[in-house]
Motif scaffolding. Structure first.
Motif, PDB file in Angstrom:
ATOM      1  N   PHE A   8       0.832  -1.197   0.000  1.00 25.12           N
ATOM      2  CA  PHE A   8       0.000   0.000   0.000  1.00 25.12           C
ATOM      3  C   PHE A   8       0.869   1.250   0.000  1.00 25.12           C
ATOM      4  CE2 PHE A   8      -3.117  -3.084   1.364  1.00 25.12           C
ATOM      5  CZ  PHE A   8      -4.236  -2.664   0.655  1.00 25.12           C
ATOM      6  N   VAL A   9       0.426   2.264  -0.745  1.00 26.96           N
ATOM      7  CA  VAL A   9       1.132   3.536  -0.861  1.00 26.96           C
ATOM      8  C   VAL A   9       0.784   4.384   0.361  1.00 26.96           C
ATOM      9  CG1 VAL A   9       1.342   5.634  -2.247  1.00 26.96           C
ATOM     10  CG2 VAL A   9       1.058   3.420  -3.375  1.00 26.96           C
ATOM     11  N   ARG A  10       1.822   4.828   1.059  1.00 27.40           N
ATOM     12  CA  ARG A  10       1.633   5.627   2.268  1.00 27.40           C
ATOM     13  C   ARG A  10       2.518   6.868   2.193  1.00 27.40           C
ATOM     14  NH1 ARG A  10       2.833   0.384   4.003  1.00 27.40           N
ATOM     15  NH2 ARG A  10       1.011  -0.765   4.652  1.00 27.40           N
ATOM     16  N   GLY A  11       2.168   7.859   2.961  1.00 25.83           N
ATOM     17  CA  GLY A  11       3.001   9.050   3.054  1.00 25.83           C
ATOM     18  C   GLY A  11       2.407  10.233   2.322  1.00 25.83           C
ATOM     19  N   ARG A  12       3.030  11.376   2.558  1.00 26.31           N
ATOM     20  CA  ARG A  12       2.538  12.614   1.957  1.00 26.31           C
ATOM     21  C   ARG A  12       3.010  12.746   0.519  1.00 26.31           C
ATOM     22  NH1 ARG A  12       4.270  16.902   6.403  1.00 26.31           N
ATOM     23  NH2 ARG A  12       5.690  17.269   4.701  1.00 26.31           N
ATOM     24  N   GLY A  13       2.258  13.490  -0.259  1.00 28.53           N
ATOM     25  CA  GLY A  13       2.682  13.826  -1.608  1.00 28.53           C
ATOM     26  C   GLY A  13       2.166  12.929  -2.719  1.00 28.53           C
ATOM     27  N   TRP A  14       1.485  11.848  -2.409  1.00 29.46           N
ATOM     28  CA  TRP A  14       1.035  10.919  -3.432  1.00 29.46           C
ATOM     29  C   TRP A  14      -0.265  11.352  -4.104  1.00 29.46           C
ATOM     30  CZ3 TRP A  14       3.943   7.204  -5.463  1.00 29.46           C
ATOM     31  CH2 TRP A  14       5.041   6.751  -4.738  1.00 29.46           C
ATOM     32  N   GLY A  15      -0.949  12.364  -3.593  1.00 30.70           N
ATOM     33  CA  GLY A  15      -2.194  12.841  -4.196  1.00 30.70           C
ATOM     34  C   GLY A  15      -3.225  11.733  -4.305  1.00 30.70           C
ATOM     35  N   ALA A  16      -3.826  11.576  -5.491  1.00 31.46           N
ATOM     36  CA  ALA A  16      -4.879  10.574  -5.704  1.00 31.46           C
ATOM     37  C   ALA A  16      -4.369   9.147  -5.544  1.00 31.46           C
ATOM     38  CB  ALA A  16      -5.495  10.742  -7.089  1.00 31.46           C
ATOM     39  N   LEU A  17      -3.047   8.947  -5.585  1.00 26.08           N
ATOM     40  CA  LEU A  17      -2.492   7.603  -5.440  1.00 26.08           C
ATOM     41  C   LEU A  17      -2.313   7.203  -3.977  1.00 26.08           C
ATOM     42  CD1 LEU A  17       0.189   7.601  -8.266  1.00 26.08           C
ATOM     43  CD2 LEU A  17      -2.128   6.656  -8.328  1.00 26.08           C
ATOM     44  N   GLY A  18      -2.477   8.147  -3.049  1.00 29.28           N
ATOM     45  CA  GLY A  18      -2.360   7.843  -1.630  1.00 29.28           C
ATOM     46  C   GLY A  18      -3.388   6.805  -1.209  1.00 29.28           C
ATOM     47  N   GLY A  19      -2.953   5.790  -0.487  1.00 29.93           N
ATOM     48  CA  GLY A  19      -3.852   4.742  -0.009  1.00 29.93           C
ATOM     49  C   GLY A  19      -4.134   3.651  -1.025  1.00 29.93           C
ATOM     50  N   THR A  20      -3.572   3.764  -2.228  1.00 24.44           N
ATOM     51  CA  THR A  20      -3.789   2.727  -3.236  1.00 24.44           C
ATOM     52  C   THR A  20      -2.865   1.545  -2.988  1.00 24.44           C
ATOM     53  OG1 THR A  20      -2.198   3.724  -4.763  1.00 24.44           O
ATOM     54  CG2 THR A  20      -4.513   4.378  -5.019  1.00 24.44           C
ATOM     55  N   LEU A  21      -3.147   0.448  -3.659  1.00 27.30           N
ATOM     56  CA  LEU A  21      -2.291  -0.723  -3.633  1.00 27.30           C
ATOM     57  C   LEU A  21      -1.417  -0.675  -4.883  1.00 27.30           C
ATOM     58  CD1 LEU A  21      -1.617  -3.422  -2.200  1.00 27.30           C
ATOM     59  CD2 LEU A  21      -3.314  -4.491  -3.701  1.00 27.30           C
ATOM     60  N   ALA A  22      -0.100  -0.583  -4.703  1.00 31.67           N
ATOM     61  CA  ALA A  22       0.831  -0.588  -5.835  1.00 31.67           C
ATOM     62  C   ALA A  22       1.202  -2.040  -6.124  1.00 31.67           C
ATOM     63  CB  ALA A  22       2.077   0.222  -5.496  1.00 31.67           C
ATOM     64  N   VAL A  23       1.011  -2.459  -7.371  1.00 28.31           N
ATOM     65  CA  VAL A  23       1.213  -3.861  -7.754  1.00 28.31           C
ATOM     66  C   VAL A  23       2.211  -3.927  -8.902  1.00 28.31           C
ATOM     67  CG1 VAL A  23       0.070  -5.958  -8.568  1.00 28.31           C
ATOM     68  CG2 VAL A  23      -1.190  -4.344  -7.132  1.00 28.31           C
ATOM     69  N   GLY A  24       3.257  -4.719  -8.725  1.00 26.95           N
ATOM     70  CA  GLY A  24       4.220  -4.956  -9.799  1.00 26.95           C
ATOM     71  C   GLY A  24       3.662  -5.982 -10.773  1.00 26.95           C
ATOM     72  N   CYS A  25       3.905  -5.777 -12.057  1.00 25.80           N
ATOM     73  CA  CYS A  25       3.409  -6.689 -13.089  1.00 25.80           C
ATOM     74  C   CYS A  25       4.592  -7.244 -13.877  1.00 25.80           C
ATOM     75  CB  CYS A  25       2.461  -5.968 -14.034  1.00 25.80           C
ATOM     76  SG  CYS A  25       1.021  -5.296 -13.218  1.00 25.80           S
ATOM     77  N   LEU A  26       4.709  -8.562 -13.873  1.00 28.62           N
ATOM     78  CA  LEU A  26       5.786  -9.209 -14.619  1.00 28.62           C
ATOM     79  C   LEU A  26       5.519  -9.140 -16.114  1.00 28.62           C
ATOM     80  CD1 LEU A  26       6.220 -12.262 -12.264  1.00 28.62           C
ATOM     81  CD2 LEU A  26       7.934 -10.505 -12.689  1.00 28.62           C
ATOM     82  N   ALA A  27       4.454  -9.771 -16.566  1.00 25.03           N
ATOM     83  CA  ALA A  27       4.143  -9.811 -17.996  1.00 25.03           C
ATOM     84  C   ALA A  27       3.726  -8.440 -18.517  1.00 25.03           C
ATOM     85  CB  ALA A  27       3.042 -10.833 -18.273  1.00 25.03           C
ATOM     86  N   GLY A  28       3.013  -7.672 -17.715  1.00 25.30           N
ATOM     87  CA  GLY A  28       2.567  -6.347 -18.138  1.00 25.30           C
ATOM     88  C   GLY A  28       3.665  -5.310 -18.108  1.00 25.30           C
ATOM     89  N   GLU A  29       4.776  -5.613 -17.421  1.00 16.33           N
ATOM     90  CA  GLU A  29       5.932  -4.732 -17.349  1.00 16.33           C
ATOM     91  C   GLU A  29       5.560  -3.304 -16.967  1.00 16.33           C
ATOM     92  OE1 GLU A  29       8.258  -5.155 -20.922  1.00 16.33           O
ATOM     93  OE2 GLU A  29       8.779  -7.215 -20.429  1.00 16.33           O
ATOM     94  N   ARG A  30       4.792  -3.187 -15.898  1.00 12.92           N
ATOM     95  CA  ARG A  30       4.411  -1.856 -15.413  1.00 12.92           C
ATOM     96  C   ARG A  30       4.042  -1.931 -13.944  1.00 12.92           C
ATOM     97  NH1 ARG A  30      -0.200  -1.907 -19.510  1.00 12.92           N
ATOM     98  NH2 ARG A  30      -1.314  -3.735 -18.824  1.00 12.92           N
ATOM     99  N   LEU A  31       3.916  -0.763 -13.340  1.00 15.52           N
ATOM    100  CA  LEU A  31       3.465  -0.649 -11.961  1.00 15.52           C
ATOM    101  C   LEU A  31       2.029  -0.145 -11.988  1.00 15.52           C
ATOM    102  CD1 LEU A  31       4.431  -0.936  -9.023  1.00 15.52           C
ATOM    103  CD2 LEU A  31       5.041   1.477  -9.096  1.00 15.52           C
TER     104      LEU A  31
END
Length: 86
Positions: A8-31
């Motif tokens: 989970f994304v925590r901390g100040r400065g993330w704006g709309a991404l704050g509180g989201t779940l950041a997921v790494g993608c192997l085949a999709g090659e993106r975050l």
């Protein structure tokens, strides 16, 4: 999409991404950033273009307001530090 590590994304400065779940993608090659409701229902997903072109992303760990993301390309792998916009 072949998802791998997530945190989970925590901390100040993330704006709309704050509180989201950041997921790494192997085949999709993106975050991917996944926003969930309090009930766990999917609200939206986003994949910022600047977080592509690093190849297969495996581990994702929140650390001191940033995200540490590891690549899994077989050679020349890296640990990426993703910081919020300031």
């Amino acid at each position: 999409m072949a998802t791998s590590g997530a945190d989970f994304v925590r901390g100040r400065g993330w704006g709309a991404l704050g509180g989201t779940l950041a997921v790494g993608c192997l085949a999709g090659e993106r975050l991917m950033f996944v926003k969930l409701t309090a009930d766990g229902e999917l609200r939206w997903t986003r994949a910022p273009g600047r977080l592509r072109d690093f190849g297969r992303l495996r581990g994702v760990t929140a650390h001191r307001g940033s995200l540490l993301v590891t690549t899994s390309n077989g050679s020349n792998d890296k640990i990426l530090r993703v910081r919020p916009a300031r």
